[in-house]
Design a protein around this motif. Structure first.
Motif, short mmCIF file in Angstrom:
data_model
loop_
_atom_site.label_atom_id
_atom_site.label_comp_id
_atom_site.label_asym_id
_atom_site.label_seq_id
_atom_site.Cartn_x
_atom_site.Cartn_y
_atom_site.Cartn_z
N LEU A 253 31.39 58.65 37.68
CA LEU A 253 32.24 58.02 36.67
C LEU A 253 33.39 57.26 37.31
O LEU A 253 33.75 56.15 36.87
N ILE A 254 33.97 57.84 38.36
CA ILE A 254 35.07 57.17 39.06
C ILE A 254 34.59 55.87 39.70
O ILE A 254 35.25 54.83 39.63
N SER A 255 33.41 55.92 40.30
CA SER A 255 32.84 54.72 40.94
C SER A 255 32.56 53.64 39.91
O SER A 255 32.81 52.45 40.14
N ALA A 256 32.02 54.09 38.76
CA ALA A 256 31.72 53.12 37.70
C ALA A 256 33.00 52.48 37.17
O ALA A 256 33.05 51.27 36.91
N TYR A 257 34.03 53.31 37.02
CA TYR A 257 35.32 52.78 36.52
C TYR A 257 35.91 51.79 37.51
O TYR A 257 36.40 50.71 37.14
N ALA A 258 35.86 52.15 38.79
CA ALA A 258 36.41 51.26 39.82
C ALA A 258 35.63 49.96 39.86
O ALA A 258 36.19 48.87 40.01
N GLY A 259 34.32 50.05 39.73
CA GLY A 259 33.51 48.84 39.72
C GLY A 259 33.82 47.95 38.54
O GLY A 259 33.87 46.73 38.65
N ALA A 260 34.04 48.60 37.38
CA ALA A 260 34.39 47.81 36.20
C ALA A 260 35.73 47.10 36.38
O ALA A 260 35.90 45.96 35.97
N GLN A 261 36.68 47.81 37.02
CA GLN A 261 37.98 47.21 37.25
C GLN A 261 37.88 45.99 38.16
O GLN A 261 38.62 45.02 38.02
N ASN A 262 36.95 46.04 39.11
CA ASN A 262 36.80 44.92 40.04
C ASN A 262 36.23 43.69 39.35
O ASN A 262 36.24 42.59 39.92
N GLN A 263 35.66 43.87 38.14
CA GLN A 263 35.12 42.75 37.41
C GLN A 263 36.18 42.01 36.62
O GLN A 263 35.88 41.05 35.91
N TYR A 264 37.42 42.46 36.70
CA TYR A 264 38.52 41.82 35.99
C TYR A 264 39.52 41.23 36.99
O TYR A 264 39.68 41.74 38.11
N GLN A 265 40.17 40.19 36.56
CA GLN A 265 41.22 39.59 37.39
C GLN A 265 42.39 39.19 36.48
O GLN A 265 42.23 39.02 35.27
N GLU A 266 43.55 39.04 37.10
CA GLU A 266 44.73 38.64 36.34
C GLU A 266 44.74 37.12 36.16
O GLU A 266 44.37 36.38 37.08
N VAL A 267 45.15 36.70 34.98
CA VAL A 267 45.19 35.28 34.66
C VAL A 267 46.60 34.92 34.18
O VAL A 267 47.12 35.55 33.26
N VAL A 268 47.19 33.94 34.83
CA VAL A 268 48.51 33.45 34.45
C VAL A 268 48.34 32.15 33.67
O VAL A 268 47.78 31.17 34.18
N GLY B 61 49.77 24.20 30.01
CA GLY B 61 48.37 24.27 29.63
C GLY B 61 47.42 24.68 30.74
O GLY B 61 46.25 24.93 30.47
N SER B 62 47.88 24.78 31.97
CA SER B 62 47.00 25.16 33.07
C SER B 62 46.97 26.68 33.23
O SER B 62 47.83 27.40 32.71
N THR B 63 45.95 27.17 33.95
CA THR B 63 45.80 28.60 34.21
C THR B 63 45.53 28.82 35.69
O THR B 63 44.95 27.96 36.36
N ARG C 267 38.41 28.21 39.15
CA ARG C 267 38.93 26.87 38.91
C ARG C 267 40.00 26.56 39.95
O ARG C 267 40.91 27.35 40.17
N ASP C 268 39.86 25.44 40.60
CA ASP C 268 40.79 25.08 41.67
C ASP C 268 42.10 24.62 41.06
O ASP C 268 42.20 23.53 40.51
N ALA C 269 43.11 25.48 41.15
CA ALA C 269 44.39 25.16 40.54
C ALA C 269 45.05 23.96 41.18
O ALA C 269 45.90 23.33 40.56
N SER C 270 44.66 23.64 42.41
CA SER C 270 45.30 22.50 43.06
C SER C 270 44.96 21.20 42.35
O SER C 270 45.67 20.20 42.48
N ARG C 271 43.84 21.17 41.56
CA ARG C 271 43.53 19.97 40.80
C ARG C 271 44.55 19.74 39.69
O ARG C 271 44.66 18.64 39.17
#
Length: 262
Positions: free
Chosen positions: A13-28, A33-35, A79-83
């Motif tokens: 369960l811990i491994s599954a939870y950690a794996g699920a967390q790795n599938q998410y990232q923070e978005v600013v 209008g850019s991200t 997405r390349d933010a430098s664009r």
């Protein structure tokens, strides 16, 4: 055996939870209008944040430019933010080891786009042999298209101390900043016409240093070459009395100016 099974289940369960967390990232999400997607590596509440993207780039933003921060499923194609880089509203760096220096440098370089005004004063030394030393106060107002290019117009007053003459120039003004650091070299060109005691065409070329003192404010120091055509009416004696004709000369000068930018 039951304890071992429970332990294995817990680890699974811990491994599954950690794996699920790795599938998410923070978005600013930014207010323009850019991200930017990645991992927030530093956040100062109500002041600033820094986020590291999957390609190793680091971006620093004041919180005044941030709309919201979320966690979303990881996207393989980042997405390349430098664009989206425009007017230094985003800051991209590679191989920066001193993150404090990174943020401080970025924070000092704000977007200059929009209305911009200048007030300058200085003294010019005559180069043309016409005793045309002058004290000048000039002001320009216009639009800053980005952190580099300004176009505007202005006017001022020029007092020729040796000639005891006053000129009032009106001019177009073009300016280029050669960088975005707190101390940045620049070039300034003015072209126009002066009214007053001896009217004529006006031109100046200045090279100097812009020294940032606040978000959109700076002190400007520059050396300036100026050329002022000066027209006058010359009186001469004839057999029939006196006659007049129009004449002119060009007073060239080199001087120093101190100005404030807002």
């Amino acid at each position: 055996m039951k304890k071992v099974s429970l332990l294995l289940l817990l680890l699974l369960l811990i491994s599954a939870y950690a794996g699920a967390q790795n599938q998410y990232q923070e978005v600013v999400y930014l207010k323009d209008g850019s991200t930017v997607r990645g991992m927030i590596i530093e956040q100062v509440p109500n002041v600033s944040l820094k986020i590291k993207t999957p390609d190793g780039s680091i971006f620093a933003y004041p919180m005044t430019e941030v709309e919201k921060i979320t966690k979303e499923p990881f996207r393989m194609r980042q997405r390349d933010a430098s664009r989206r880089y425009s007017g230094n509203r985003e800051y991209r760096y590679r191989g920066v080891s001193d993150e404090n220096t990174l943020y401080n440098w970025a924070h000092l370089n704000q977007n200059l786009r929009g209305y911009k005004g200048f007030v300058d004063a200085g003294y010019q030394f005559d180069l043309s042999g016409h005793n045309a030393n002058s004290f000048e106060v000039l002001t320009s107002h216009g639009y800053q298209f980005n952190n580099y290019i300004f176009v505007g117009g202005g006017g001022g007053i020029i007092y020729y101390t040796g000639l005891d003459k006053v000129m009032i120039p009106f001019f177009s003004n073009f300016r280029v900043n050669f960088g975005q650091r707190p101390a940045t070299p620049f070039a300034d060109v003015k072209l126009g016409y002066s009214a007053g005691d001896m009217p004529g065409a006006y031109f100046s070329l200045g090279l100097g240093m812009r020294i940032k003192v606040a978000d959109r404010k700076a002190i400007n120091l520059r050396l300036e070459y100026a050329a002022q055509q000066q027209g006058y009416e010359w009186e001469f004696h004839t057999n029939n009395g006196y006659d007049f004709y129009d004449a002119s000369f060009t007073a060239s000068s080199l001087g120093f100016k101190v100005g404030f930018e807002f």
